[in-house]
Design a protein around this motif. Sequence first.
Motif, PDB file in Angstrom:
ATOM      1  N   LEU A   1      47.282 -71.679 124.980  1.00  8.81           N
ATOM      2  CA  LEU A   1      48.230 -70.783 124.326  1.00  8.81           C
ATOM      3  C   LEU A   1      47.815 -69.325 124.542  1.00  8.81           C
ATOM      4  N   PRO A   2      48.769 -68.400 124.607  1.00  8.26           N
ATOM      5  CA  PRO A   2      48.412 -66.980 124.729  1.00  8.26           C
ATOM      6  C   PRO A   2      47.496 -66.525 123.594  1.00  8.26           C
ATOM      7  N   GLU A   3      47.714 -67.070 122.406  1.00  9.91           N
ATOM      8  CA  GLU A   3      46.879 -66.688 121.255  1.00  9.91           C
ATOM      9  C   GLU A   3      45.449 -67.198 121.412  1.00  9.91           C
TER      10      GLU A   3
ATOM     11  N   ARG B   1      26.822 -48.363 111.697  1.00  7.19           N
ATOM     12  CA  ARG B   1      26.781 -49.677 112.346  1.00  7.19           C
ATOM     13  C   ARG B   1      27.520 -50.719 111.521  1.00  7.19           C
ATOM     14  N   SER B   2      27.521 -50.552 110.189  1.00  7.69           N
ATOM     15  CA  SER B   2      28.286 -51.460 109.332  1.00  7.69           C
ATOM     16  C   SER B   2      29.759 -51.412 109.685  1.00  7.69           C
ATOM     17  N   ILE B   3      30.260 -50.204 109.920  1.00  2.14           N
ATOM     18  CA  ILE B   3      31.672 -50.040 110.261  1.00  2.14           C
ATOM     19  C   ILE B   3      31.980 -50.751 111.572  1.00  2.14           C
ATOM     20  N   ALA B   4      31.085 -50.611 112.548  1.00  4.94           N
ATOM     21  CA  ALA B   4      31.285 -51.271 113.840  1.00  4.94           C
ATOM     22  C   ALA B   4      31.279 -52.788 113.692  1.00  4.94           C
ATOM     23  N   MET B   5      30.352 -53.308 112.895  1.00  4.57           N
ATOM     24  CA  MET B   5      30.253 -54.757 112.715  1.00  4.57           C
ATOM     25  C   MET B   5      31.481 -55.313 112.003  1.00  4.57           C
ATOM     26  N   ILE B   6      31.919 -54.619 110.959  1.00  4.01           N
ATOM     27  CA  ILE B   6      33.094 -55.075 110.206  1.00  4.01           C
ATOM     28  C   ILE B   6      34.344 -54.993 111.077  1.00  4.01           C
ATOM     29  N   SER B   7      34.474 -53.918 111.840  1.00 10.62           N
ATOM     30  CA  SER B   7      35.631 -53.747 112.712  1.00 10.62           C
ATOM     31  C   SER B   7      35.714 -54.862 113.746  1.00 10.62           C
ATOM     32  N   ALA B   8      34.579 -55.194 114.357  1.00 10.53           N
ATOM     33  CA  ALA B   8      34.562 -56.261 115.360  1.00 10.53           C
ATOM     34  C   ALA B   8      34.864 -57.609 114.732  1.00 10.53           C
ATOM     35  N   GLY B   9      34.279 -57.865 113.555  1.00 10.12           N
ATOM     36  CA  GLY B   9      34.546 -59.124 112.870  1.00 10.12           C
ATOM     37  C   GLY B   9      36.009 -59.264 112.512  1.00 10.12           C
ATOM     38  N   GLU B  10      36.604 -58.173 112.039  1.00  5.62           N
ATOM     39  CA  GLU B  10      38.016 -58.209 111.650  1.00  5.62           C
ATOM     40  C   GLU B  10      38.912 -58.468 112.857  1.00  5.62           C
ATOM     41  N   ALA B  11      38.566 -57.867 114.001  1.00  7.17           N
ATOM     42  CA  ALA B  11      39.371 -58.076 115.212  1.00  7.17           C
ATOM     43  C   ALA B  11      39.386 -59.546 115.613  1.00  7.17           C
ATOM     44  N   VAL B  12      38.237 -60.208 115.507  1.00  6.34           N
ATOM     45  CA  VAL B  12      38.164 -61.620 115.869  1.00  6.34           C
ATOM     46  C   VAL B  12      38.879 -62.485 114.840  1.00  6.34           C
ATOM     47  N   VAL B  13      38.707 -62.174 113.556  1.00  5.31           N
ATOM     48  CA  VAL B  13      39.407 -62.934 112.508  1.00  5.31           C
ATOM     49  C   VAL B  13      40.916 -62.807 112.683  1.00  5.31           C
ATOM     50  N   ASN B  14      41.397 -61.606 112.979  1.00  3.89           N
ATOM     51  CA  ASN B  14      42.826 -61.416 113.188  1.00  3.89           C
ATOM     52  C   ASN B  14      43.323 -62.252 114.362  1.00  3.89           C
ATOM     53  N   ALA B  15      42.552 -62.282 115.436  1.00  2.00           N
ATOM     54  CA  ALA B  15      42.936 -63.092 116.605  1.00  2.00           C
ATOM     55  C   ALA B  15      42.954 -64.570 116.253  1.00  2.00           C
ATOM     56  N   ARG B  16      42.000 -65.002 115.452  1.00  2.00           N
ATOM     57  CA  ARG B  16      41.938 -66.415 115.047  1.00  2.00           C
ATOM     58  C   ARG B  16      43.131 -66.781 114.162  1.00  2.00           C
ATOM     59  N   LEU B  17      43.500 -65.895 113.258  1.00  4.11           N
ATOM     60  CA  LEU B  17      44.638 -66.157 112.380  1.00  4.11           C
ATOM     61  C   LEU B  17      45.946 -66.198 113.164  1.00  4.11           C
ATOM     62  N   ARG B  18      46.051 -65.366 114.212  1.00  2.00           N
ATOM     63  CA  ARG B  18      47.247 -65.423 115.049  1.00  2.00           C
ATOM     64  C   ARG B  18      47.347 -66.764 115.762  1.00  2.00           C
ATOM     65  N   LEU B  19      46.207 -67.333 116.136  1.00  2.54           N
ATOM     66  CA  LEU B  19      46.219 -68.658 116.748  1.00  2.54           C
ATOM     67  C   LEU B  19      46.683 -69.705 115.745  1.00  2.54           C
ATOM     68  N   LEU B  20      46.201 -69.622 114.518  1.00  2.00           N
ATOM     69  CA  LEU B  20      46.653 -70.561 113.487  1.00  2.00           C
ATOM     70  C   LEU B  20      48.143 -70.403 113.224  1.00  2.00           C
ATOM     71  N   ASP B  21      48.647 -69.149 113.269  1.00  2.00           N
ATOM     72  CA  ASP B  21      50.085 -68.922 113.132  1.00  2.00           C
ATOM     73  C   ASP B  21      50.851 -69.680 114.220  1.00  2.00           C
ATOM     74  N   ALA B  22      50.361 -69.568 115.452  1.00  7.37           N
ATOM     75  CA  ALA B  22      51.053 -70.198 116.587  1.00  7.37           C
ATOM     76  C   ALA B  22      51.026 -71.709 116.468  1.00  7.37           C
ATOM     77  N   LEU B  23      49.901 -72.264 116.052  1.00  5.35           N
ATOM     78  CA  LEU B  23      49.802 -73.721 115.894  1.00  5.35           C
ATOM     79  C   LEU B  23      50.714 -74.204 114.781  1.00  5.35           C
ATOM     80  N   GLU B  24      50.768 -73.451 113.698  1.00 10.46           N
ATOM     81  CA  GLU B  24      51.624 -73.860 112.583  1.00 10.46           C
ATOM     82  C   GLU B  24      53.095 -73.819 113.004  1.00 10.46           C
ATOM     83  N   ALA B  25      53.450 -72.828 113.813  1.00  5.85           N
ATOM     84  CA  ALA B  25      54.834 -72.690 114.270  1.00  5.85           C
ATOM     85  C   ALA B  25      55.250 -73.870 115.137  1.00  5.85           C
ATOM     86  N   ARG B  26      54.278 -74.473 115.844  1.00  4.92           N
ATOM     87  CA  ARG B  26      54.603 -75.625 116.684  1.00  4.92           C
ATOM     88  C   ARG B  26      54.954 -76.816 115.829  1.00  4.92           C
TER      89      ARG B  26
END
Length: 227
Positions: free
Chosen positions: A116-118, A202-227
């Motif tokens: 999937l693209p997600e 460095r805390s800001i960098a770590m949180i920002s990177a973690g959030e980017a990955v969590v957002n990508a993971r949630l978009r994948l769950l969105d796509a799977l649920e839509a199927r």
Amino acid sequence: MTETMERTMSSGLWEAEQVFKDRIRAHPFIVSCRAGTMRIETLRHFLAQHAKYSGHFTRYLTALMSNLQTQGDCMALAENLLEEFGLDESGSVSHAELYRTMLRNLGVDAEAEKTLPETQNLIDMMYMQCRHTDHARGLGALCLGAEAIVPELYSGILDGFMKAGVSPDHLMFFSLHIGCDDRHAETMRQIMCRLAETDNARSIAMISAGEAVVNARLRLLDALEAR
């Protein structure tokens, strides 16, 4: 974890981790799994897409390790790597083989399913963060965006399969990782706390990177649920 580290975690990283865990728990895909209303066909699709993402995991980890600045930190994460390969003192099979066994037991052919693209976005996002020259971003991505949220993600998936009538014997990969990935997250947390203690940016960098990955993971769950 020392008192200083605990204070550092409570100042930002800890709160971010809890928010990310809450977002995983609250996602309709996971809520449906826990309620026993998720279709098993959709759960099998999750397994296939997750196989494509997790098949890169050791390379995410080695990419992060290549940017770490101290030998001690590399050695700490090397223990996680050995465990993934099944080369630690326990002498267990590799985590990749455990996953392949689970796929066979559940009749899932991940290679036959289109990525999937997600899913590709999640893979690319994790590589981008782990390869970043600022290793704080790789730590945030792998810890806050992956290892730390595993108990919430995998326990939900485990519930979904078991409530669909699948034997726990076929789901050992998930039950094993709910415990061991929390240990992996703790190893990374200690490094992250040390970085944040000396430079709050460095805390800001770590949180920002973690959030980017969590957002990508949630978009994948969105796509799977839509199927």
